[in-house]
Design a protein around this motif. Sequence first.
Motif, PDB file in Angstrom:
ATOM      1  N   UNK A 124       0.767 -45.059 -33.000  1.00  0.00           N
ATOM      2  CA  UNK A 124       0.620 -45.287 -31.557  1.00  0.00           C
ATOM      3  C   UNK A 124      -0.839 -45.239 -31.118  1.00  0.00           C
ATOM      4  N   UNK A 125      -1.755 -45.401 -32.053  1.00  0.00           N
ATOM      5  CA  UNK A 125      -3.164 -45.303 -31.682  1.00  0.00           C
ATOM      6  C   UNK A 125      -3.622 -46.595 -30.999  1.00  0.00           C
ATOM      7  N   UNK A 126      -4.823 -46.626 -30.417  1.00  0.00           N
ATOM      8  CA  UNK A 126      -5.295 -47.836 -29.725  1.00  0.00           C
ATOM      9  C   UNK A 126      -5.298 -49.090 -30.593  1.00  0.00           C
ATOM     10  N   UNK A 153       2.867 -41.546 -23.059  1.00  0.00           N
ATOM     11  CA  UNK A 153       2.819 -42.951 -23.472  1.00  0.00           C
ATOM     12  C   UNK A 153       4.147 -43.645 -23.208  1.00  0.00           C
ATOM     13  N   UNK A 154       5.239 -42.992 -23.584  1.00  0.00           N
ATOM     14  CA  UNK A 154       6.565 -43.595 -23.406  1.00  0.00           C
ATOM     15  C   UNK A 154       6.837 -43.886 -21.936  1.00  0.00           C
ATOM     16  N   UNK A 186       8.367 -44.078 -31.785  1.00  0.00           N
ATOM     17  CA  UNK A 186       7.158 -44.884 -31.922  1.00  0.00           C
ATOM     18  C   UNK A 186       7.480 -46.364 -31.801  1.00  0.00           C
ATOM     19  N   UNK A 187       8.552 -46.795 -32.455  1.00  0.00           N
ATOM     20  CA  UNK A 187       8.932 -48.213 -32.390  1.00  0.00           C
ATOM     21  C   UNK A 187       9.263 -48.635 -30.961  1.00  0.00           C
ATOM     22  N   UNK A 188       9.991 -47.801 -30.250  1.00  0.00           N
ATOM     23  CA  UNK A 188      10.380 -48.145 -28.877  1.00  0.00           C
ATOM     24  C   UNK A 188       9.163 -48.251 -27.960  1.00  0.00           C
ATOM     25  N   UNK A 189       8.153 -47.417 -28.196  1.00  0.00           N
ATOM     26  CA  UNK A 189       6.930 -47.496 -27.388  1.00  0.00           C
ATOM     27  C   UNK A 189       6.148 -48.754 -27.733  1.00  0.00           C
ATOM     28  N   UNK A 231      -2.918 -42.162 -25.945  1.00  0.00           N
ATOM     29  CA  UNK A 231      -2.925 -42.651 -27.328  1.00  0.00           C
ATOM     30  C   UNK A 231      -4.255 -42.337 -28.005  1.00  0.00           C
ATOM     31  N   UNK A 232      -5.351 -42.581 -27.294  1.00  0.00           N
ATOM     32  CA  UNK A 232      -6.668 -42.350 -27.875  1.00  0.00           C
ATOM     33  C   UNK A 232      -6.930 -40.889 -28.155  1.00  0.00           C
ATOM     34  N   UNK A 233      -6.607 -40.028 -27.199  1.00  0.00           N
ATOM     35  CA  UNK A 233      -6.868 -38.605 -27.372  1.00  0.00           C
ATOM     36  C   UNK A 233      -6.011 -37.997 -28.483  1.00  0.00           C
ATOM     37  N   UNK A 234      -4.724 -38.350 -28.517  1.00  0.00           N
ATOM     38  CA  UNK A 234      -3.853 -37.778 -29.543  1.00  0.00           C
ATOM     39  C   UNK A 234      -4.253 -38.256 -30.931  1.00  0.00           C
ATOM     40  N   UNK A 235      -4.600 -39.531 -31.054  1.00  0.00           N
ATOM     41  CA  UNK A 235      -4.926 -40.060 -32.378  1.00  0.00           C
ATOM     42  C   UNK A 235      -6.291 -39.591 -32.875  1.00  0.00           C
ATOM     43  N   UNK A 236      -7.245 -39.378 -31.973  1.00  0.00           N
ATOM     44  CA  UNK A 236      -8.536 -38.852 -32.441  1.00  0.00           C
ATOM     45  C   UNK A 236      -8.393 -37.417 -32.943  1.00  0.00           C
TER      46      UNK A 236
END
Length: 511
Positions: free
Chosen positions: A80-82, A211-212, A297-300, A350-355
């Motif tokens: 779910x990252x950018x 995100x969802x 993740x797929x649904x988002x 998405x950006x904050x969680x993935x970083x």
Amino acid sequence: MPFKMRPKNGTTETSLLLSSSTEASIETNTSPETVEEERAGFEEVIIKPEIETGVVESGFSWFKLWKYTGPGFLMSIAYLDPGNLEADLQIGAVAGYSLLWALLYAHITGLLIQCFAARAGVVTGQHLAQLIKNNYPRPISIMLWVITEIAIIGSDIQEIVGTAIALKILFGLPLWLGTMLTALDTFIFMLLQNYGMRKLEAFFMTLITTMAICFWIEMFLSGFNAEEIVKGIIIPYVPRRAIIQLVAMVGAVIMPHNLYLHSALVMTRKTDPSSHVKLKEANFYFAIESAVALLASYLINMAIVVVFAQVFYSPNEEKPLPGLYDAGKVLSNTLGYASKYLWACGLLAAGQSSTMTGTLAGQFVIEGFFGKVLKKPWHRNAITRGIALVPSMLVAIFAVGNFDAMGELLNVLQSLCLPTAIIPLLKLTSSKEIMGTTFKTNNFWKIISWTLAAIIICINLFLLVLYLEVLDNILLGYIFGGIYFVFIGYLSLLPLNGNKNNSQNNLQIEN
């Protein structure tokens, strides 16, 4: 019953923390010097099983599933990252609903591979970086580390700059300043780590929920066509002009460093390495949790594809594809002014969680291959973040106008790096010496997993040929491409070292 300690070299603790209460359970014939050596070995471990999972229960238990829930959702953040969001919106913009099936298959493939990674961590008590270090020749393990770091840097560039774009949409900040502010997530991450793994997992689940909510609200605002969604999921079809986006999506969805992350995170749960039943329980619940997380993740991701299929896709017209920043303008013009802020909030989450998970993965990778380079956690976090922050700053300052094109290239880079993580993982989990007779991959799943690996390698070959056509020096490209595929072939055929520690570890699994 004496507490069985695993060998010090390259292993991690997976049952009980070494404390005053467990020291008494070490066999009495152990000398004080040996105890101190073992203690030093444990102190090198950065992953401690802090979450109790209870005794084995017969039948399925929702409460037990909750105990194991967490690692899979942290793993799913990489989906779910950018970089994924950009791939999603461009797929919807160029192909409408027609590639929803490919997005689903990519998630199913990811689930299978992630389950292999989780199983390796649960059964061996070592995560993927440690297993590679202990079972491959040192030059090969160093090469795999270099490729993994390249993948992490490429992913972090997308994540950090994606966060900066979200801040620009929300507050009008210039990209370079937004990129600088993302460095603060290192301090937030360190603060959350002090509160324990459960609090950290709750924080990330909150970001996934954000995100969802944001992206599903936009999907409902777009007036989606439910029949077209079902058709896109069921009927495999690839529009000719969407081939590059399809391949880039594969690189965006399944990321090599995520396999290292997941294999490490499962070790935060307490299991008994001497109990087959307990290890089977852990593998069972981790598989269910991973499936639920990747379904979310797929649904988002699907929601983003559907939104841009509705607001941008035109089958008879070729238009420049929107990027992460342009997406806000597109949504604002079609769904209303507030929609760009929903997009920015989702992108920021998405950006904050993935970083943050990227920082954690980088820490596991470095320390798995090289041990604890630095003693203090905040030193390790700062250095891990700095490795990605510097190139991201350079991108933000010097390549702002071409970031969307670079984002596609970075997704392709992830795809090229992926086989160097998948191949060792499949070989390690198929080894009786490492996994034991009970937990090594059976022949059916070997065929399935290696077939998927072969498909990924073929996709990479296609990508290489595709991108060589646009290089100024095509001969140089063919030379490097040839070296890459020779290395992949060599990695596939290279036998494992058969480190003697594997047979010692396996005694506990077999017994």
